[in-house]
Enzyme design. Structure first.
Site, PDB file in Angstrom:
ATOM      1  N   LYS A  57       0.834  -1.216   0.000  1.00  0.00           N
ATOM      2  CA  LYS A  57       0.000   0.000   0.000  1.00  0.00           C
ATOM      3  C   LYS A  57       0.868   1.265   0.000  1.00  0.00           C
ATOM      4  CE  LYS A  57      -2.226  -1.175   3.835  1.00  0.00           C
ATOM      5  NZ  LYS A  57      -1.613  -2.491   4.155  1.00  0.00           N
ATOM      6  N   ARG A 133     -10.413   0.218   7.783  1.00  0.00           N
ATOM      7  CA  ARG A 133      -9.957  -1.123   8.150  1.00  0.00           C
ATOM      8  C   ARG A 133     -11.070  -1.952   8.754  1.00  0.00           C
ATOM      9  NH1 ARG A 133      -4.155  -0.032   8.471  1.00  0.00           N
ATOM     10  NH2 ARG A 133      -3.152  -2.019   8.871  1.00  0.00           N
ATOM     11  N   ARG A 172      11.611  -6.690   5.835  1.00  0.00           N
ATOM     12  CA  ARG A 172      11.593  -5.262   6.161  1.00  0.00           C
ATOM     13  C   ARG A 172      11.931  -5.033   7.632  1.00  0.00           C
ATOM     14  NH1 ARG A 172       6.128  -1.922   5.661  1.00  0.00           N
ATOM     15  NH2 ARG A 172       5.747  -2.959   7.630  1.00  0.00           N
ATOM     16  N   ARG A 178      10.246  -0.768  12.868  1.00  0.00           N
ATOM     17  CA  ARG A 178       8.825  -0.811  13.236  1.00  0.00           C
ATOM     18  C   ARG A 178       8.597  -1.885  14.284  1.00  0.00           C
ATOM     19  NH1 ARG A 178       4.492  -0.035   8.384  1.00  0.00           N
ATOM     20  NH2 ARG A 178       3.294  -1.367   9.809  1.00  0.00           N
ATOM     21  N   ARG A 189      -1.247  -9.458  13.103  1.00  0.00           N
ATOM     22  CA  ARG A 189      -1.787  -8.455  12.165  1.00  0.00           C
ATOM     23  C   ARG A 189      -2.547  -9.141  11.026  1.00  0.00           C
ATOM     24  NH1 ARG A 189       3.691  -5.657  10.826  1.00  0.00           N
ATOM     25  NH2 ARG A 189       2.575  -4.422   9.261  1.00  0.00           N
TER      26      ARG A 189
HETATM   27  P1  AP5 Z   1       4.637  -1.660   2.019  1.00  0.00           P
HETATM   28  O1  AP5 Z   1       4.483  -0.820   0.804  1.00  0.00           O
HETATM   29  O2  AP5 Z   1       5.204  -1.046   3.229  1.00  0.00           O
HETATM   30  O3  AP5 Z   1       3.265  -2.402   2.363  1.00  0.00           O
HETATM   31  P2  AP5 Z   1       2.037  -1.903   3.229  1.00  0.00           P
HETATM   32  O4  AP5 Z   1       0.836  -2.565   2.667  1.00  0.00           O
HETATM   33  O5  AP5 Z   1       2.049  -0.416   3.333  1.00  0.00           O
HETATM   34  O6  AP5 Z   1       2.425  -2.589   4.593  1.00  0.00           O
HETATM   35  P3  AP5 Z   1       2.278  -2.059   6.083  1.00  0.00           P
HETATM   36  O7  AP5 Z   1       3.111  -2.926   6.936  1.00  0.00           O
HETATM   37  O8  AP5 Z   1       2.503  -0.579   6.148  1.00  0.00           O
HETATM   38  O9  AP5 Z   1       0.739  -2.365   6.275  1.00  0.00           O
HETATM   39  P4  AP5 Z   1      -0.106  -2.350   7.544  1.00  0.00           P
HETATM   40  O10 AP5 Z   1      -1.456  -2.230   6.998  1.00  0.00           O
HETATM   41  O11 AP5 Z   1       0.140  -3.486   8.456  1.00  0.00           O
HETATM   42  O12 AP5 Z   1       0.466  -1.098   8.371  1.00  0.00           O
HETATM   43  P5  AP5 Z   1      -0.100   0.318   8.727  1.00  0.00           P
HETATM   44  O13 AP5 Z   1       1.043   1.213   8.880  1.00  0.00           O
HETATM   45  O14 AP5 Z   1      -1.203   0.712   7.833  1.00  0.00           O
HETATM   46  O15 AP5 Z   1       5.497  -2.918   1.580  1.00  0.00           O
HETATM   47  C1  AP5 Z   1       5.912  -3.870   2.528  1.00  0.00           C
HETATM   48  C2  AP5 Z   1       7.316  -4.384   2.170  1.00  0.00           C
HETATM   49  O16 AP5 Z   1       7.245  -5.088   0.943  1.00  0.00           O
HETATM   50  C3  AP5 Z   1       8.338  -3.253   1.945  1.00  0.00           C
HETATM   51  O17 AP5 Z   1       9.584  -3.656   2.444  1.00  0.00           O
HETATM   52  C4  AP5 Z   1       8.365  -3.073   0.416  1.00  0.00           C
HETATM   53  O18 AP5 Z   1       9.602  -2.616  -0.026  1.00  0.00           O
HETATM   54  C5  AP5 Z   1       8.083  -4.487  -0.055  1.00  0.00           C
HETATM   55  N1  AP5 Z   1       7.359  -4.538  -1.329  1.00  0.00           N
HETATM   56  C6  AP5 Z   1       6.331  -3.733  -1.739  1.00  0.00           C
HETATM   57  N2  AP5 Z   1       5.905  -4.087  -2.961  1.00  0.00           N
HETATM   58  C7  AP5 Z   1       6.644  -5.170  -3.327  1.00  0.00           C
HETATM   59  C8  AP5 Z   1       6.660  -5.987  -4.493  1.00  0.00           C
HETATM   60  N3  AP5 Z   1       5.826  -5.795  -5.518  1.00  0.00           N
HETATM   61  N4  AP5 Z   1       7.539  -7.014  -4.531  1.00  0.00           N
HETATM   62  C9  AP5 Z   1       8.404  -7.239  -3.486  1.00  0.00           C
HETATM   63  N5  AP5 Z   1       8.436  -6.478  -2.365  1.00  0.00           N
HETATM   64  C10 AP5 Z   1       7.577  -5.456  -2.284  1.00  0.00           C
HETATM   65  O19 AP5 Z   1      -0.760   0.074  10.179  1.00  0.00           O
HETATM   66  C11 AP5 Z   1       0.038  -0.298  11.292  1.00  0.00           C
HETATM   67  C12 AP5 Z   1      -0.829  -0.416  12.546  1.00  0.00           C
HETATM   68  O20 AP5 Z   1      -1.431   0.868  12.841  1.00  0.00           O
HETATM   69  C13 AP5 Z   1      -2.013  -1.367  12.446  1.00  0.00           C
HETATM   70  O21 AP5 Z   1      -1.647  -2.687  12.721  1.00  0.00           O
HETATM   71  C14 AP5 Z   1      -2.951  -0.776  13.517  1.00  0.00           C
HETATM   72  O22 AP5 Z   1      -2.535  -1.123  14.805  1.00  0.00           O
HETATM   73  C15 AP5 Z   1      -2.741   0.720  13.351  1.00  0.00           C
HETATM   74  N6  AP5 Z   1      -3.689   1.285  12.375  1.00  0.00           N
HETATM   75  C16 AP5 Z   1      -3.383   1.850  11.179  1.00  0.00           C
HETATM   76  N7  AP5 Z   1      -4.488   2.245  10.541  1.00  0.00           N
HETATM   77  C17 AP5 Z   1      -5.529   1.930  11.332  1.00  0.00           C
HETATM   78  C18 AP5 Z   1      -6.938   2.057  11.196  1.00  0.00           C
HETATM   79  N8  AP5 Z   1      -7.498   2.593  10.115  1.00  0.00           N
HETATM   80  N9  AP5 Z   1      -7.723   1.601  12.213  1.00  0.00           N
HETATM   81  C19 AP5 Z   1      -7.189   1.059  13.310  1.00  0.00           C
HETATM   82  N10 AP5 Z   1      -5.856   0.878  13.504  1.00  0.00           N
HETATM   83  C20 AP5 Z   1      -5.026   1.318  12.517  1.00  0.00           C
HETATM   84 MG    MG Z   2       2.140   0.987   4.925  1.00  0.00          MG
END
Ligand code: AP5
Ligand code: MG
Length: 233
Positions: A57, A133, A172, A178, A189
């Site tokens: 994402k 979410r 990562r 993180r 997660r």
């Molecule tokens: P990346 O682009 O970072 O993927 P991502 O989907 O953004 O992953 P996140 O870990 O950020 O998702 P998440 O939903 O768990 O975290 P968030 O911060 O939203 O890519 C991941 C890795 O893969 C990278 O190393 C990248 O280089 C690699 N990659 C990408 N594309 C690739 C490809 N095509 N091929 C190979 N490698 C690739 O949320 C974190 C926490 O915050 C949640 O758990 C929750 O506690 C809280 N939170 C956030 N939003 C909410 C909400 N709306 N409601 C409640 N709690 C929330």
């Molecule tokens: Mg992210």
């Protein structure tokens, strides 16, 4: 449309006549394309980029920001920023994030509305990354945008197999810093994703906004698929 009548010409000039017609046709097309491009540029497009942890994402959001000049709200980044600053919100958020759990909906929704309003009126559109979410969050987002005369133009789902998600996040985690990028929390997660977030796919299908994309493969191919969705909205 006005017909252009060309005089009858000798055969060696017929080809030039046909070239001229083609040229005129292309000119018309060119103008049409230019008009379409202007339309695309001025229409606001709010995009929900959706997928499991590690689905890309954030990575694809960066490409969309650069290419389309869209705004970006990553609720994960907003919360991590609060944690870094040591605010009360940050302390509360850490207690959920570190365990791989979601922050309560009402808190998340009020944060989102505030951040969205910071873009002001007349923006080109905002990418919602990590929000909604849960179904209550999706309903709240719809209501919040509706109250402002805005809407979600598309929900783009990045679909990646579970073992690949795990590999990406473990990798990562070696240098991301993180707190939630360790095997135990990643597993949690993913469980939370399946139980609370995945049902949104059906929700957005019913809204007629869901677009599925294969999230495995090169960044370029995935982004080309995303562009294909956005350019056809
Ligand atoms: P990346 O682009 O970072 O993927 P991502 O989907 O953004 O992953 P996140 O870990 O950020 O998702 P998440 O939903 O768990 O975290 P968030 O911060 O939203 O890519 C991941 C890795 O893969 C990278 O190393 C990248 O280089 C690699 N990659 C990408 N594309 C690739 C490809 N095509 N091929 C190979 N490698 C690739 O949320 C974190 C926490 O915050 C949640 O758990 C929750 O506690 C809280 N939170 C956030 N939003 C909410 C909400 N709306 N409601 C409640 N709690 C929330
Ligand atoms: Mg992210």
């Amino acid at each position: 449309m006005r017909q252009i009548k060309l005089p009858h010409l000798p055969s060696d000039i017929e080809e030039r006549k046909s070239d001229l017609m083609t040229d005129l046709w292309y000119k018309g097309k060119e103008t049409q394309i230019k008009q379409d491009t202007v339309k695309v540029k001025i229409r606001m497009k709010n995009i929900v980029i959706f997928g499991a942890p590690g689905s890309g994402k954030g990575t694809q959001s960066d490409l969309m920001i650069e290419y389309y000049g869209l705004g970006h709200i990553s609720t994960g980044d907003v919360l991590r920023n609060e944690i870094k600053k040591g605010t009360e919100l940050g302390k509360l958020a850490a207690s959920y994030i570190d365990g791989g759990n979601l922050i309560p909906d009402d808190l998340m929704i009020s944060i989102l509305a505030k951040v969205y309003d910071e873009f002001g009126r007349g923006h080109k559109g905002v990418i919602f990354d990590g929000f909604p979410r849960t179904i209550p969050q999706a309903e709240a987002l719809k209501k919040m945008l509706d109250e402002r005369g805005d809407k979600v133009a598309a929900m783009i789902e990045l679909d990646v197999p579970e073992d690949e998600l795990m590999d990406r996040l473990i990798k990562r985690g070696k240098d991301s810093g993180r707190a939630d990028d360790n095997e135990e929390t990643i597993k949690k997660r993913l469980v939370v994703y399946h139980s609370q977030t995945q049902p949104l796919i059906e929700w957005y299908k019913k809204e007629g906004l869901h677009h599925h994309i294969n999230g495995s493969g090169t960044l370029e191919r995935i982004f080309a698929d995303i562009k294909n969705v956005i350019d056809n909205l």
